[in-house]
Write a protein that holds these residues in place. Structure first.
Motif, PDB file in Angstrom:
ATOM      1  N   LEU A 157       0.838  -1.195   0.000  1.00  0.00           N
ATOM      2  CA  LEU A 157       0.000   0.000   0.000  1.00  0.00           C
ATOM      3  C   LEU A 157       0.874   1.246   0.000  1.00  0.00           C
ATOM      4  N   LEU A 158       0.407   2.298  -0.679  1.00  0.00           N
ATOM      5  CA  LEU A 158       1.116   3.578  -0.685  1.00  0.00           C
ATOM      6  C   LEU A 158       0.575   4.539   0.366  1.00  0.00           C
ATOM      7  N   ALA A 159      -0.623   4.274   0.854  1.00  0.00           N
ATOM      8  CA  ALA A 159      -1.241   5.148   1.851  1.00  0.00           C
ATOM      9  C   ALA A 159      -2.061   4.281   2.803  1.00  0.00           C
ATOM     10  N   PRO A 160      -2.348   4.777   3.995  1.00  0.00           N
ATOM     11  CA  PRO A 160      -3.140   4.002   4.954  1.00  0.00           C
ATOM     12  C   PRO A 160      -4.507   3.651   4.391  1.00  0.00           C
ATOM     13  N   PRO A 161      -5.088   2.531   4.821  1.00  0.00           N
ATOM     14  CA  PRO A 161      -6.447   2.174   4.372  1.00  0.00           C
ATOM     15  C   PRO A 161      -7.429   3.293   4.689  1.00  0.00           C
TER      16      PRO A 161
ATOM     17  N   LYS B 105       4.223  15.393 -11.678  1.00  0.00           N
ATOM     18  CA  LYS B 105       4.070  14.282 -10.743  1.00  0.00           C
ATOM     19  C   LYS B 105       2.810  13.505 -11.091  1.00  0.00           C
ATOM     20  N   ARG B 106       2.720  12.300 -10.573  1.00  0.00           N
ATOM     21  CA  ARG B 106       1.519  11.482 -10.763  1.00  0.00           C
ATOM     22  C   ARG B 106       0.911  11.174  -9.410  1.00  0.00           C
ATOM     23  N   ARG B 107      -0.376  11.431  -9.296  1.00  0.00           N
ATOM     24  CA  ARG B 107      -1.104  11.123  -8.081  1.00  0.00           C
ATOM     25  C   ARG B 107      -2.418  10.469  -8.460  1.00  0.00           C
ATOM     26  N   GLY B 108      -2.660   9.319  -7.843  1.00  0.00           N
ATOM     27  CA  GLY B 108      -3.895   8.611  -8.163  1.00  0.00           C
ATOM     28  C   GLY B 108      -4.011   8.279  -9.631  1.00  0.00           C
ATOM     29  N   GLY B 109      -2.872   8.013 -10.285  1.00  0.00           N
ATOM     30  CA  GLY B 109      -2.883   7.675 -11.704  1.00  0.00           C
ATOM     31  C   GLY B 109      -3.021   8.858 -12.630  1.00  0.00           C
ATOM     32  N   ARG B 110      -3.071  10.096 -12.085  1.00  0.00           N
ATOM     33  CA  ARG B 110      -3.218  11.285 -12.917  1.00  0.00           C
ATOM     34  C   ARG B 110      -1.997  12.175 -12.786  1.00  0.00           C
ATOM     35  N   GLU B 111      -1.682  12.892 -13.872  1.00  0.00           N
ATOM     36  CA  GLU B 111      -0.558  13.814 -13.860  1.00  0.00           C
ATOM     37  C   GLU B 111      -0.941  15.096 -13.131  1.00  0.00           C
ATOM     38  N   VAL B 112      -0.071  15.549 -12.261  1.00  0.00           N
ATOM     39  CA  VAL B 112      -0.264  16.784 -11.501  1.00  0.00           C
ATOM     40  C   VAL B 112       0.882  17.731 -11.838  1.00  0.00           C
ATOM     41  N   ASP B 113       0.586  19.022 -11.943  1.00  0.00           N
ATOM     42  CA  ASP B 113       1.589  20.028 -12.306  1.00  0.00           C
ATOM     43  C   ASP B 113       2.190  19.707 -13.674  1.00  0.00           C
ATOM     44  N   GLY B 114       1.310  19.437 -14.619  1.00  0.00           N
ATOM     45  CA  GLY B 114       1.743  19.111 -15.970  1.00  0.00           C
ATOM     46  C   GLY B 114       2.054  20.350 -16.792  1.00  0.00           C
ATOM     47  N   ALA B 115       2.175  20.145 -18.092  1.00  0.00           N
ATOM     48  CA  ALA B 115       2.609  21.226 -18.980  1.00  0.00           C
ATOM     49  C   ALA B 115       1.663  22.422 -18.938  1.00  0.00           C
ATOM     50  N   VAL B 116       0.364  22.174 -18.986  1.00  0.00           N
ATOM     51  CA  VAL B 116      -0.600  23.283 -19.001  1.00  0.00           C
ATOM     52  C   VAL B 116      -0.511  24.083 -17.712  1.00  0.00           C
ATOM     53  N   ASP B 117      -0.422  23.388 -16.576  1.00  0.00           N
ATOM     54  CA  ASP B 117      -0.303  24.083 -15.290  1.00  0.00           C
ATOM     55  C   ASP B 117       0.955  24.945 -15.259  1.00  0.00           C
TER      56      ASP B 117
END
Length: 279
Positions: free
Chosen positions: A19-23, A193-205
């Motif tokens: 697991l990457l985070a607590p249940p 970065k990727r969080r929850g399978g999604r890109e965060v702080d990507g090119a558009v941001d």
């Protein structure tokens, strides 16, 4: 069912359960709008802010070498300035103050490379400094007539214009326009970065953040533009190409006309991240 137990689970136990985070934990995304930066302070009225050179010679480099050409122009101007000013360093040309970089990073010189009609080879170099050029910098600009390139014939340069951006008619570089597209690729200043399978702080941001940092308006939308962006040099000469940033192309749409130049992102002072107007 037991939040305290979940929160006090050790990292070792989590990894043992893969697991990457607590249940029971979940990522919640939110957006914080950056406050608009104030527009760059205008240069004193007696100081030119842009000088444009025509590049001559049969061995003109390909546009994908824009960063290398910008690097050479910067080095040549600093050398000319130093020879005439007892080896002093121009903070306008260099972007440095003493032993470190300036904190007002976007007021000093940008070296912007543009192509010929077919878009393949370097045709012009514009040196743009929002803070303006002093008399010593103008003297160095006026005396720049060639660039010495490694393993190639020198390039001849001719100063074709010098003045203030608001007084020049270079619509592709200066606009004004509501739509702008990448001429050279935008280099991402940070790794997404990727969080929850999604890109965060990507090119558009990151493009939106770069615009805000320069006091430019929030675009209505940003669209990706396909291109051979990976063919462009993404590091300055003498540095490992493995250090180069991720690059993308984009088209920017504003609700009102915006004036350029628009140069954003990593190596934007060295030819990357340059946008041209679409009228």
């Amino acid at each position: 069912e037991d939040p305290l137990s979940a929160l006090t689970t050790s990292i070792t136990d989590l990894r043992g359960q893969r697991l990457l985070a607590p249940p029971g934990a979940e990522w919640i995304d939110y957006t914080v709008r950056l406050p608009a930066s104030p527009p760059l302070r205008p240069a004193p009225p007696d100081r030119p802010t842009l000088a444009r050179f025509r590049v001559h010679g049969g061995s003109r480099p390909a546009m994908r070498e824009a960063v290398a050409v910008a690097h050479l122009v910067r080095a040549a101007l600093q050398a000319r300035f130093g020879r005439r000013n007892e080896d002093e360093v121009s903070s306008v040309f260099s972007g440095r103050a003493g032993d470190g970089p300036r904190t007002d990073q976007h007021r000093h010189a940008h070296y912007l490379v543009t192509p010929d009609a077919d878009g393949r080879r370097v045709c012009h170099v514009a040196v743009w400094a929002p803070e303006g050029f002093g008399p010593a910098e103008v003297t160095a600009l006026a005396g720049l007539t060639e660039l010495r390139m490694r393993d190639a014939d020198p390039l001849r340069l001719a100063l074709t214009a010098i003045g203030r951006t608001e007084q020049m008619r270079l619509p592709s570089l200066l606009g004004p326009a509501r739509a702008w597209r990448s001429l050279t690729p935008f280099g991402l200043p940070r790794h997404p970065k990727r969080r929850g399978g999604r890109e965060v702080d990507g090119a558009v941001d990151q493009i939106r953040r770069e615009l805000a940092l320069r006091g430019l308006p929030e675009p209505e939308r940003i669209e990706p533009v396909r291109g051979a962006w990976l063919e462009y040099r993404r590091t300055r000469p003498g540095r490992s190409r493995l250090e180069g940033p991720r690059v993308v192309g984009a088209r920017l749409f504003f609700s009102e006309e915006v004036s350029g130049p628009i140069a954003l992102g990593a190596l934007s002072h060295f030819g990357l991240g340059l946008f041209v107007s679409e009228r």
